[in-house]
Design an enzyme around this catalytic site. Structure first.
Site, short mmCIF file in Angstrom:
data_model
loop_
_atom_site.label_atom_id
_atom_site.label_comp_id
_atom_site.label_asym_id
_atom_site.label_seq_id
_atom_site.Cartn_x
_atom_site.Cartn_y
_atom_site.Cartn_z
N LYS A 13 20.71 12.21 -27.15
CA LYS A 13 20.43 10.59 -27.07
C LYS A 13 20.08 10.03 -28.57
CE LYS A 13 19.89 10.18 -22.24
NZ LYS A 13 19.08 9.46 -21.20
N TYR A 25 27.84 5.48 -17.45
CA TYR A 25 26.74 5.15 -16.47
C TYR A 25 27.03 4.23 -15.53
CZ TYR A 25 23.22 7.53 -19.67
OH TYR A 25 22.52 8.59 -20.23
N ASN A 45 14.72 9.42 -22.92
CA ASN A 45 14.49 10.90 -22.45
C ASN A 45 15.18 11.89 -23.11
OD1 ASN A 45 16.62 10.32 -21.43
ND2 ASN A 45 15.88 10.23 -19.15
N HIS A 54 20.92 13.73 -22.26
CA HIS A 54 21.73 13.64 -20.84
C HIS A 54 22.23 14.90 -20.63
CE1 HIS A 54 24.80 12.46 -17.98
NE2 HIS A 54 25.67 13.34 -18.79
N GLU A 114 32.92 14.48 -17.46
CA GLU A 114 32.17 14.07 -18.92
C GLU A 114 32.64 14.81 -20.02
OE1 GLU A 114 28.16 14.47 -17.69
OE2 GLU A 114 28.25 12.85 -16.38
P1 IDP Z 1 19.60 11.62 -15.45
O1 IDP Z 1 19.74 11.37 -16.76
O2 IDP Z 1 18.26 12.39 -15.39
O3 IDP Z 1 20.83 12.07 -14.74
P2 IDP Z 1 20.29 8.95 -13.96
O4 IDP Z 1 19.67 8.47 -12.89
O5 IDP Z 1 21.61 9.50 -14.03
O6 IDP Z 1 19.08 10.10 -14.68
O7 IDP Z 1 20.07 7.93 -15.29
C1 IDP Z 1 20.68 7.83 -16.38
C2 IDP Z 1 19.59 7.56 -17.48
O8 IDP Z 1 19.35 6.25 -17.05
C3 IDP Z 1 18.49 8.32 -17.59
O9 IDP Z 1 18.33 9.42 -18.17
C4 IDP Z 1 17.57 7.34 -18.46
O10 IDP Z 1 17.65 7.17 -19.71
C5 IDP Z 1 18.17 5.86 -17.88
N1 IDP Z 1 17.42 5.70 -16.71
C6 IDP Z 1 17.35 5.90 -15.40
N2 IDP Z 1 16.50 5.27 -14.31
C7 IDP Z 1 15.80 4.66 -15.24
C8 IDP Z 1 14.65 3.61 -14.98
O11 IDP Z 1 14.12 3.55 -13.73
N3 IDP Z 1 14.05 3.02 -16.07
C9 IDP Z 1 14.80 3.01 -17.29
N4 IDP Z 1 15.71 3.95 -17.42
C10 IDP Z 1 16.25 4.66 -16.55
MG MG Z 2 22.69 11.23 -14.58
#
Ligand code: IDP
Ligand code: MG
Length: 153
Positions: free
Chosen positions: A9, A49, A112, A115, A126
């Site tokens: 990212k 997303y 974070n 992805h 994907e």
């Molecule tokens: P993942 O990346 O662990 O699969 P997902 O639920 O698919 O998690 O969410 C995609 C991305 O959206 C996350 O990696 C993060 O960058 C962002 N995200 C998810 N939940 C939150 C939140 O509660 N606050 C802010 N960003 C979030």
């Molecule tokens: Mg995800």
């Protein structure tokens, strides 16, 4: 062999973590089937997303993912999706276990670092979303014969 899709990212690029993150996948012995830099736009992110478009934080996520180009990777290995999710750690970096990429390199739920596909089915979708067929390479890694037992290959 299974394939999975990883995105380094914008936060990984901004923080000069590209080498550290790729080194972890290399040390785990995942084959790089594809790798490139690309600028994401709103269209591809709304698709990628789609499960989050109605969440209040989605505009922040969009901005964050478009801040600068990302590096997308297709990695291959036995059970690659599950293995890479394990290396990645929990979504919220503050809760991700030490030793994982998110656990070691960040403090944020949103920023974070990477992805990683969450299921083999989504990985297939994907990989097609981010790579053209000719950008995925099928070369043989000879070391795989030493890394796995015959019944794992
Ligand atoms: P993942 O990346 O662990 O699969 P997902 O639920 O698919 O998690 O969410 C995609 C991305 O959206 C996350 O990696 C993060 O960058 C962002 N995200 C998810 N939940 C939150 C939140 O509660 N606050 C802010 N960003 C979030
Ligand atoms: Mg995800």
């Amino acid at each position: 062999m299974e394939r999975t899709l990883i995105i380094l990212k914008p936060s990984a690029i901004q923080r000069f973590l590209v080498g550290d993150v790729i080194t972890r996948f290399q040390h785990k012995a995942l084959r790089i089937a594809g790798i490139k830099m690309m600028q994401l736009d709103e269209t591809i992110l709304r698709e990628h997303y789609a499960h989050l478009v109605d969440r209040p934080f989605f505009p922040f996520l969009l901005n964050s993912m478009m801040l600068n180009p990302v590096i997308v990777m297709c990695l291959e290995g036995k059970d690659a999706v599950e293995v890479v999710r394990g290396l990645t750690g929990a979504t919220n970096s503050r809760k991700a276990a030490p030793g994982t990429i998110r656990g070691d390199f960040g403090m944020s739920g949103q920023e974070n670092i990477i992805h990683a596909s969450d299921s083999p089915e989504n990985a297939e979708i994907e990989i097609k979303r981010f790579f053209k067929p000719e950008e995925i390479f099928d070369y043989e890694l000879r070391i795989f014969k030493s890394l796995y037992s015959p019944d794992e290959l």
